[in-house]
Design a protein around this motif. Structure first.
Motif, PDB file in Angstrom:
ATOM      1  N   ASP A  38     -18.795 -85.165 -68.596  1.00 54.68           N
ATOM      2  CA  ASP A  38     -17.585 -85.789 -68.085  1.00 54.68           C
ATOM      3  C   ASP A  38     -16.577 -84.697 -67.719  1.00 54.68           C
ATOM      4  O   ASP A  38     -15.994 -84.060 -68.594  1.00 54.68           O
ATOM      5  CB  ASP A  38     -16.995 -86.711 -69.158  1.00 54.68           C
ATOM      6  CG  ASP A  38     -15.757 -87.450 -68.669  1.00 54.68           C
ATOM      7  OD1 ASP A  38     -15.276 -87.160 -67.561  1.00 54.68           O
ATOM      8  OD2 ASP A  38     -15.263 -88.315 -69.420  1.00 54.68           O
ATOM      9  N   PRO A  39     -16.342 -84.446 -66.433  1.00 51.03           N
ATOM     10  CA  PRO A  39     -15.448 -83.359 -66.029  1.00 51.03           C
ATOM     11  C   PRO A  39     -13.991 -83.575 -66.417  1.00 51.03           C
ATOM     12  O   PRO A  39     -13.184 -82.652 -66.330  1.00 51.03           O
ATOM     13  CB  PRO A  39     -15.604 -83.316 -64.500  1.00 51.03           C
ATOM     14  CG  PRO A  39     -16.054 -84.683 -64.125  1.00 51.03           C
ATOM     15  CD  PRO A  39     -16.921 -85.145 -65.257  1.00 51.03           C
ATOM     16  N   THR A  40     -13.641 -84.782 -66.853  1.00 54.37           N
ATOM     17  CA  THR A  40     -12.264 -85.034 -67.267  1.00 54.37           C
ATOM     18  C   THR A  40     -12.019 -84.594 -68.709  1.00 54.37           C
ATOM     19  O   THR A  40     -10.893 -84.709 -69.207  1.00 54.37           O
ATOM     20  CB  THR A  40     -11.910 -86.526 -67.137  1.00 54.37           C
ATOM     21  OG1 THR A  40     -12.684 -87.290 -68.074  1.00 54.37           O
ATOM     22  CG2 THR A  40     -12.165 -87.023 -65.725  1.00 54.37           C
ATOM     23  N   TYR A  43     -10.128 -72.651 -69.222  1.00 55.01           N
ATOM     24  CA  TYR A  43     -10.320 -73.789 -68.327  1.00 55.01           C
ATOM     25  C   TYR A  43      -8.998 -74.112 -67.629  1.00 55.01           C
ATOM     26  O   TYR A  43      -7.924 -73.987 -68.224  1.00 55.01           O
ATOM     27  CB  TYR A  43     -10.754 -75.041 -69.102  1.00 55.01           C
ATOM     28  CG  TYR A  43     -12.084 -74.934 -69.796  1.00 55.01           C
ATOM     29  CD1 TYR A  43     -13.272 -75.192 -69.114  1.00 55.01           C
ATOM     30  CD2 TYR A  43     -12.158 -74.592 -71.145  1.00 55.01           C
ATOM     31  CE1 TYR A  43     -14.499 -75.118 -69.754  1.00 55.01           C
ATOM     32  CE2 TYR A  43     -13.376 -74.509 -71.794  1.00 55.01           C
ATOM     33  CZ  TYR A  43     -14.545 -74.764 -71.101  1.00 55.01           C
ATOM     34  OH  TYR A  43     -15.757 -74.674 -71.743  1.00 55.01           O
ATOM     35  N   LYS A  67      -7.170 -77.234 -65.079  1.00 54.02           N
ATOM     36  CA  LYS A  67      -7.323 -78.617 -64.652  1.00 54.02           C
ATOM     37  C   LYS A  67      -6.841 -78.780 -63.230  1.00 54.02           C
ATOM     38  O   LYS A  67      -5.713 -78.410 -62.894  1.00 54.02           O
ATOM     39  CB  LYS A  67      -6.527 -79.535 -65.583  1.00 54.02           C
ATOM     40  CG  LYS A  67      -6.842 -81.013 -65.434  1.00 54.02           C
ATOM     41  CD  LYS A  67      -6.109 -81.823 -66.502  1.00 54.02           C
ATOM     42  CE  LYS A  67      -6.557 -83.275 -66.505  1.00 54.02           C
ATOM     43  NZ  LYS A  67      -5.833 -84.056 -67.551  1.00 54.02           N
ATOM     44  N   THR A  84      -8.011 -84.447 -62.011  1.00 49.93           N
ATOM     45  CA  THR A  84      -8.370 -84.947 -63.343  1.00 49.93           C
ATOM     46  C   THR A  84      -9.516 -84.159 -63.963  1.00 49.93           C
ATOM     47  O   THR A  84      -9.956 -84.486 -65.060  1.00 49.93           O
ATOM     48  CB  THR A  84      -8.779 -86.434 -63.264  1.00 49.93           C
ATOM     49  OG1 THR A  84      -9.915 -86.567 -62.397  1.00 49.93           O
ATOM     50  CG2 THR A  84      -7.630 -87.284 -62.744  1.00 49.93           C
ATOM     51  N   ALA A  85     -10.002 -83.137 -63.266  1.00 51.79           N
ATOM     52  CA  ALA A  85     -11.197 -82.421 -63.715  1.00 51.79           C
ATOM     53  C   ALA A  85     -10.861 -81.039 -64.281  1.00 51.79           C
ATOM     54  O   ALA A  85     -10.036 -80.299 -63.721  1.00 51.79           O
ATOM     55  CB  ALA A  85     -12.189 -82.281 -62.560  1.00 51.79           C
ATOM     56  N   TRP A  86     -11.541 -80.698 -65.371  1.00 47.89           N
ATOM     57  CA  TRP A  86     -11.426 -79.367 -65.967  1.00 47.89           C
ATOM     58  C   TRP A  86     -12.485 -78.446 -65.385  1.00 47.89           C
ATOM     59  O   TRP A  86     -13.646 -78.839 -65.242  1.00 47.89           O
ATOM     60  CB  TRP A  86     -11.598 -79.438 -67.483  1.00 47.89           C
ATOM     61  CG  TRP A  86     -10.430 -80.059 -68.185  1.00 47.89           C
ATOM     62  CD1 TRP A  86     -10.324 -81.341 -68.648  1.00 47.89           C
ATOM     63  CD2 TRP A  86      -9.183 -79.420 -68.487  1.00 47.89           C
ATOM     64  NE1 TRP A  86      -9.102 -81.546 -69.216  1.00 47.89           N
ATOM     65  CE2 TRP A  86      -8.371 -80.377 -69.136  1.00 47.89           C
ATOM     66  CE3 TRP A  86      -8.675 -78.137 -68.277  1.00 47.89           C
ATOM     67  CZ2 TRP A  86      -7.083 -80.088 -69.588  1.00 47.89           C
ATOM     68  CZ3 TRP A  86      -7.398 -77.852 -68.717  1.00 47.89           C
ATOM     69  CH2 TRP A  86      -6.618 -78.815 -69.362  1.00 47.89           C
ATOM     70  N   HIS A  87     -12.080 -77.219 -65.046  1.00 48.21           N
ATOM     71  CA  HIS A  87     -12.989 -76.242 -64.454  1.00 48.21           C
ATOM     72  C   HIS A  87     -13.001 -74.975 -65.304  1.00 48.21           C
ATOM     73  O   HIS A  87     -11.953 -74.448 -65.668  1.00 48.21           O
ATOM     74  CB  HIS A  87     -12.552 -75.897 -63.022  1.00 48.21           C
ATOM     75  CG  HIS A  87     -12.567 -77.067 -62.098  1.00 48.21           C
ATOM     76  ND1 HIS A  87     -13.687 -77.452 -61.397  1.00 48.21           N
ATOM     77  CD2 HIS A  87     -11.584 -77.956 -61.760  1.00 48.21           C
ATOM     78  CE1 HIS A  87     -13.409 -78.525 -60.665  1.00 48.21           C
ATOM     79  NE2 HIS A  87     -12.140 -78.848 -60.872  1.00 48.21           N
TER      80      HIS A  87
END
Length: 250
Positions: free
Chosen positions: A56-58, A96, A98, A101-104
């Motif tokens: 889940d990238p969120t 990381y 954000k 809504t996505a964490w990278h």
């Protein structure tokens, strides 16, 4: 564009008592065996396990519901410290960011934590790093700020490790980032005030590595510290999530 207010650039003069109280949490000692931390860009094969993948990238990878809920909704930068085990001094630091809504995953480094591992209830001089989610609001060190415009930075010779410590420890505090555990935000990292009392410990920092475990802080390479100081942005409300992998994932 970075946000942030005026920078603290004054070189403070500290009493010996202040210096000793502040450095206790990450004090020196005989060097122990350890590997030099590496500097790895995301996607180059560094790291392992839950720190590298998330369905889940969120969600920040490897972080369970308990700690995920403690990450402020406004935070857009997370420094995750994944300890190898509850009693291990070895860990991996991952940055990381954000976007939407996505964490990278941005970059990661081999690192060290308390020489005896981790503690969910950290106490003064237990040689364990505290587990939890903490804001990152202040930085400093012996060296000049590598990135004006980032975290408020106090440059001071008072950060210097005592020369009676073993030589590998002499540059530990050339750069430090205060972990907001039992401290007053908005003060230099070496301010000794401990709002929850001295017994709960304090002066928990991210700082430069000497190749082995610390007294309670988290240490990584000079390159890693410079990268974090250049990248962490007060406007993105950075936090550190730290603990052994099993505890973080629970």
């Amino acid at each position: 564009m970075r946000s942030g207010g005026a920078r603290r650039k004054t070189v403070a003069t500290a009493a010996l008592g202040l210096l000793l109280v502040t450095l206790t949490a990450c004090g020196g000692g005989p060097p122990r065996s350890g590997t030099a931390p590496g500097d790895r860009a995301a996607g180059d094969g560094g790291g392992a396990g839950p720190a590298r993948e998330s369905a889940d990238p969120t969600r920040v990878p490897g972080i369970g519901d308990r700690f995920q809920k403690l990450i402020p909704a406004a935070s857009r930068q997370v420094v995750a410290v994944y300890g190898d085990g509850p009693d291990s001094a070895d860990s991996t630091v991952v940055l990381y960011t954000k976007e939407g809504t996505a964490w990278h995953r941005v970059r990661d480094w081999a690192a060290h934590n308390g020489r005896k591992g981790w503690a969910t209830e950290h106490r003064e001089d237990d040689k364990r790093s505290p587990v939890g989610v903490f804001t990152l609001s202040d930085a400093g060190g012996v060296l000049p700020d590598p990135s004006p415009g980032g975290l408020p930075y106090t440059r001071s010779e008072s950060f210097a490790a005592p020369r009676w410590w073993a030589k590998p420890y002499w540059h530990d505090f050339d750069y430090v980032i205060a972990v907001d555990y039992n401290r007053v935000k908005g003060t230099p990292p070496n301010d000794p005030t401990r709002p929850q009392g001295a017994a709960k410990g304090g002066s928990i920092w991210l700082h430069m590595d000497h190749g082995s475990g610390t007294s309670a802080c988290v240490s990584l390479s000079r390159a890693g510290m410079e990268y974090l100081l250049r990248t962490l942005d007060p406007g993105k409300r950075p936090v550190v999530v730290m603990g052994d992998r099993a505890e973080l994932a629970a």
